[in-house]
Motif scaffolding. Sequence first.
Motif, PDB file in Angstrom:
ATOM      1  N   ALA A 329       1.157   0.639  -8.444  1.00 11.43           N
ATOM      2  CA  ALA A 329       1.046   1.842  -7.615  1.00 11.43           C
ATOM      3  C   ALA A 329       1.429   1.431  -6.207  1.00 11.43           C
ATOM      4  O   ALA A 329       0.691   0.721  -5.529  1.00 11.43           O
ATOM      5  CB  ALA A 329      -0.373   2.385  -7.676  1.00 11.43           C
ATOM      6  N   GLU A 330       2.589   1.848  -5.750  1.00 12.33           N
ATOM      7  CA  GLU A 330       3.146   1.333  -4.502  1.00 12.33           C
ATOM      8  C   GLU A 330       3.479   2.450  -3.516  1.00 12.33           C
ATOM      9  O   GLU A 330       3.670   3.618  -3.894  1.00 12.33           O
ATOM     10  CB  GLU A 330       4.422   0.535  -4.796  1.00 12.33           C
ATOM     11  N   THR A 331       3.567   2.048  -2.266  1.00 13.20           N
ATOM     12  CA  THR A 331       4.114   2.896  -1.205  1.00 13.20           C
ATOM     13  C   THR A 331       5.184   2.082  -0.482  1.00 13.20           C
ATOM     14  O   THR A 331       5.031   0.876  -0.297  1.00 13.20           O
ATOM     15  CB  THR A 331       3.031   3.325  -0.201  1.00 13.20           C
ATOM     16  N   GLY A 332       6.270   2.721  -0.109  1.00 14.62           N
ATOM     17  CA  GLY A 332       7.308   2.021   0.634  1.00 14.62           C
ATOM     18  C   GLY A 332       6.891   1.770   2.083  1.00 14.62           C
ATOM     19  O   GLY A 332       6.008   2.442   2.619  1.00 14.62           O
ATOM     20  N   ASP A 333       7.512   0.772   2.715  1.00 15.44           N
ATOM     21  CA  ASP A 333       7.244   0.487   4.122  1.00 15.44           C
ATOM     22  C   ASP A 333       8.519  -0.044   4.767  1.00 15.44           C
ATOM     23  O   ASP A 333       9.594  -0.005   4.171  1.00 15.44           O
ATOM     24  CB  ASP A 333       6.076  -0.496   4.274  1.00 15.44           C
ATOM     25  N   GLU A 334       8.372  -0.565   5.977  1.00 21.57           N
ATOM     26  CA  GLU A 334       9.559  -1.037   6.689  1.00 21.57           C
ATOM     27  C   GLU A 334      10.170  -2.285   6.061  1.00 21.57           C
ATOM     28  O   GLU A 334      11.312  -2.673   6.372  1.00 21.57           O
ATOM     29  CB  GLU A 334       9.231  -1.317   8.160  1.00 21.57           C
ATOM     30  N   HIS A 335       9.414  -2.940   5.180  1.00 23.34           N
ATOM     31  CA  HIS A 335       9.899  -4.181   4.592  1.00 23.34           C
ATOM     32  C   HIS A 335      10.651  -3.967   3.276  1.00 23.34           C
ATOM     33  O   HIS A 335      11.586  -4.720   2.960  1.00 23.34           O
ATOM     34  CB  HIS A 335       8.731  -5.141   4.346  1.00 23.34           C
ATOM     35  N   ALA A 336      10.236  -2.963   2.511  1.00 22.48           N
ATOM     36  CA  ALA A 336      10.863  -2.772   1.195  1.00 22.48           C
ATOM     37  C   ALA A 336      10.543  -1.383   0.667  1.00 22.48           C
ATOM     38  O   ALA A 336       9.598  -0.725   1.108  1.00 22.48           O
ATOM     39  CB  ALA A 336      10.383  -3.838   0.213  1.00 22.48           C
ATOM     40  N   VAL A 338       9.591   1.319  -2.562  1.00 17.58           N
ATOM     41  CA  VAL A 338       8.582   1.321  -3.615  1.00 17.58           C
ATOM     42  C   VAL A 338       9.023   0.455  -4.790  1.00 17.58           C
ATOM     43  O   VAL A 338       8.264  -0.380  -5.299  1.00 17.58           O
ATOM     44  CB  VAL A 338       8.300   2.769  -4.093  1.00 17.58           C
ATOM     45  N   VAL A 339      10.270   0.642  -5.234  1.00 21.93           N
ATOM     46  CA  VAL A 339      10.760  -0.107  -6.390  1.00 21.93           C
ATOM     47  C   VAL A 339      10.883  -1.593  -6.071  1.00 21.93           C
ATOM     48  O   VAL A 339      10.548  -2.445  -6.907  1.00 21.93           O
ATOM     49  CB  VAL A 339      12.112   0.460  -6.869  1.00 21.93           C
ATOM     50  N   ASP A 340      11.314  -1.940  -4.873  1.00 24.26           N
ATOM     51  CA  ASP A 340      11.427  -3.352  -4.517  1.00 24.26           C
ATOM     52  C   ASP A 340      10.056  -4.030  -4.482  1.00 24.26           C
ATOM     53  O   ASP A 340       9.907  -5.176  -4.928  1.00 24.26           O
ATOM     54  CB  ASP A 340      12.125  -3.507  -3.161  1.00 24.26           C
ATOM     55  N   HIS A 341       9.049  -3.324  -3.969  1.00 23.15           N
ATOM     56  CA  HIS A 341       7.689  -3.879  -4.002  1.00 23.15           C
ATOM     57  C   HIS A 341       7.241  -4.075  -5.448  1.00 23.15           C
ATOM     58  O   HIS A 341       6.601  -5.081  -5.785  1.00 23.15           O
ATOM     59  CB  HIS A 341       6.714  -2.940  -3.281  1.00 23.15           C
ATOM     60  N   GLY A 342       7.576  -3.118  -6.304  1.00 23.79           N
ATOM     61  CA  GLY A 342       7.215  -3.237  -7.713  1.00 23.79           C
ATOM     62  C   GLY A 342       7.911  -4.396  -8.395  1.00 23.79           C
ATOM     63  O   GLY A 342       7.312  -5.095  -9.221  1.00 23.79           O
ATOM     64  N   ARG A 343       9.187  -4.584  -8.076  1.00 22.37           N
ATOM     65  CA  ARG A 343       9.925  -5.713  -8.646  1.00 22.37           C
ATOM     66  C   ARG A 343       9.279  -7.039  -8.249  1.00 22.37           C
ATOM     67  O   ARG A 343       9.153  -7.955  -9.073  1.00 22.37           O
ATOM     68  CB  ARG A 343      11.380  -5.689  -8.172  1.00 22.37           C
TER      69      ARG A 343
END
Length: 416
Positions: A329-336, A338-343
Amino acid sequence: MRIILGVSAGIAAYKAAILLRLLREAGHAVRVVPTESSYAFVGRATWEALSGEPATHEVFDAVPEVAHVRLGQGADLVIVAPATADVLAKAATGRADDLLTTTLLTVRCPVLVAPAMHTEMWLHAATQANVATLRARGVHVLEPATGRLTGADSGPGRLPEPQEIAAAALALVNGRADDAGVPRGDFSGRRVVVSAGGTLEPLDPVRFLGNRSTGRQGIAIAEAAAARGAAVTLVAANVHLEVPAGIDVVRVETAAELDAAMTALAPETDVVVMAAAVADFRPVRTADSKIKKAPGGAAPLIELVENPDVLAGLAAQRRAGQVVVGFAAETGDEHASVVDHGRAKARRKGADLMAINDVSAGRGFGSPDNAVVVVNQEGAVVAEATGSKREVADAILDAVVPLLDAPDARAATADA
């Protein structure tokens, strides 16, 4: 199919008549074995008229046929609905004082038990111990529904609806082939454990650290797996939604309890799905009494410690051929994104598949719909789904099926 329908003495016995008709209309031969006390609710004539077969509670009826042995030996499926606390106790301790309990000692086919009783009786430690004993022996004990009981009482203990009992009972034999030898579901013969809900970490007897997860997506996955032929256990963390009939339920509260339950169940499981939202931290100490406001309005200092990483632990300990699915369960931010955080989480946790969903602004929690992107350990997208949580659940299970059929190929890919 030859089915024995055991009926014990509860007000919900009238629902067993509807269940009997459903089973007969589906083409199954049904022999009703009532307890003597159950006649106070539904009489023998009703059972014989609806089933077309004799109905008796007596061991000494049809003595030349040795009915108390023959019935069990010839059965393909046994259903006990309703099952009172008394019948559960007798079955758990091996009592054999009527035709139903002696039959239960002789059967070697799947057995489904649908308890129905007042809430206090269902929650009593003796009843819960008897249920645990029966489940440990392989008996499939449904969780009772929650709702109106007799009189003005309401709570857990209500018999599930006949349609749900019939579906759950017939799912138990889904591992068998049909008349043409075709398996009835792509998860037939598989065991699946799913976690759902959100863990709570107590601060004091009143307050806790928690999250917004309701368990709806995890329940949908459990329901979909059962419908596809799997034997399913749901580890429910503070879930207050109704769980469909036919699914075993283990209830937990904290991350440590969820970790213990999943770790205990995983070794005998083909697919592990970690859909629960697990608290990353818990208080170092839980106050014995309610934390009071300090003089002058100073806020209390709460020291936290990290909880075990349940998904990473399950992935590290999985046996050969087992598939482990995680949720991010992710939220996007300035670093990445949503999908990149999940990966990144998929690589870090070591799960075979990671279902990534965007929970920005509370999306996904408690709603009937969801949207996920499913990636493998290498971060490649293997599935995407948007729609009802049941539709999302089936899409995730679709992604699991090739891994079940080719575990060695999966391991080789991971090693590369």
